[in-house]
Scaffold this active site. Sequence first.
Site, mmCIF file in Angstrom:
data_model
loop_
_atom_site.group_PDB
_atom_site.id
_atom_site.type_symbol
_atom_site.label_atom_id
_atom_site.label_comp_id
_atom_site.label_asym_id
_atom_site.label_seq_id
_atom_site.Cartn_x
_atom_site.Cartn_y
_atom_site.Cartn_z
ATOM 1 N N ARG A 65 33.796 38.401 39.576
ATOM 2 C CA ARG A 65 33.885 38.381 40.989
ATOM 3 C C ARG A 65 33.084 39.440 41.592
ATOM 4 N NH1 ARG A 65 38.800 36.322 39.193
ATOM 5 N NH2 ARG A 65 39.762 38.579 39.651
ATOM 6 N N GLU A 102 47.820 46.828 30.981
ATOM 7 C CA GLU A 102 49.254 47.078 30.729
ATOM 8 C C GLU A 102 49.389 46.651 29.252
ATOM 9 O OE1 GLU A 102 51.173 44.361 33.747
ATOM 10 O OE2 GLU A 102 53.141 45.233 33.109
HETATM 11 P P1 AMP Z 1 42.879 47.259 38.226
HETATM 12 O O1 AMP Z 1 41.927 47.767 37.066
HETATM 13 O O2 AMP Z 1 44.414 47.301 37.744
HETATM 14 O O3 AMP Z 1 42.497 47.725 39.154
HETATM 15 O O4 AMP Z 1 42.658 45.651 38.324
HETATM 16 C C1 AMP Z 1 41.489 45.202 38.942
HETATM 17 C C2 AMP Z 1 40.793 44.162 38.377
HETATM 18 O O5 AMP Z 1 41.545 43.152 38.005
HETATM 19 C C3 AMP Z 1 39.941 43.601 39.226
HETATM 20 O O6 AMP Z 1 38.970 43.068 38.387
HETATM 21 C C4 AMP Z 1 40.515 42.368 39.959
HETATM 22 O O7 AMP Z 1 39.696 41.149 39.815
HETATM 23 C C5 AMP Z 1 41.731 42.159 38.935
HETATM 24 N N1 AMP Z 1 43.185 41.929 39.473
HETATM 25 C C6 AMP Z 1 43.964 42.731 39.206
HETATM 26 N N2 AMP Z 1 44.990 42.338 40.141
HETATM 27 C C7 AMP Z 1 44.734 41.255 40.656
HETATM 28 C C8 AMP Z 1 45.211 40.342 41.757
HETATM 29 N N3 AMP Z 1 46.657 40.580 42.085
HETATM 30 N N4 AMP Z 1 44.673 39.412 42.141
HETATM 31 C C9 AMP Z 1 43.464 39.117 41.614
HETATM 32 N N5 AMP Z 1 42.642 39.978 40.747
HETATM 33 C C10 AMP Z 1 43.585 40.939 40.147
#
Ligand code: AMP
Length: 178
Positions: A65, A102
């Site tokens: 995205r 996770e």
């Molecule tokens: P993080 O590495 O935990 O910051 O997760 C970010 C990545 O996971 C991004 O590429 C987001 O598109 C996706 N992502 C994580 N949580 C969500 C969520 N609740 N809704 C949509 N995309 C998410």
Amino acid sequence: METVNSIDFVKSKIRDIIDFPVKGIVFKDITTVLRDKEGFKAIIDFMVDKFADRDIDYIAGIESRGFIFGAALAYELKAGFVPLRKPGKLPGETLSESYKLEYGTDTLQIHKDAIEAGKKVLVIDDLLATGGTACAACNLVKQTGAKVIAAAFIIELKDLEGRKKIPADIETVSMVVY
Ligand code: AMP
């Protein structure tokens, strides 16, 4: 254009999908903003306003995205666009950066010759959650010798404190905060 109205408008177009992709996750669906011509424009206008005077050479978009917003922003800022991709997608020689999820790990890759050393780069993704992805993206770009000066997100999930994982010298901007 940064107005409270444009932020509220974009927020009103983001759709929550409960229990996607797994139980317990509230997925922030941005396809409902993208399909709205005013919504998509409001996001790009917001980012252009934030970064127009930063003299950015490249926008690095995180798969997938981040590509959508990154490409439009690169066009507006007259910068180059560089994709940060999942393993095995880029055809040329690559650099890699792995990060913890996770459950298990994931990896992002960049073409070794995509960005010249010393260039100014903005990293962009749709959403900042725990910050693992964004932190890996910044480290990956740094491997090229370039300087990451900013990280931009359409959405930030504040309670997950992802912002803390991004080095303090990188300006971190998010449009809609939950
Ligand atoms: P993080 O590495 O935990 O910051 O997760 C970010 C990545 O996971 C991004 O590429 C987001 O598109 C996706 N992502 C994580 N949580 C969500 C969520 N609740 N809704 C949509 N995309 C998410």
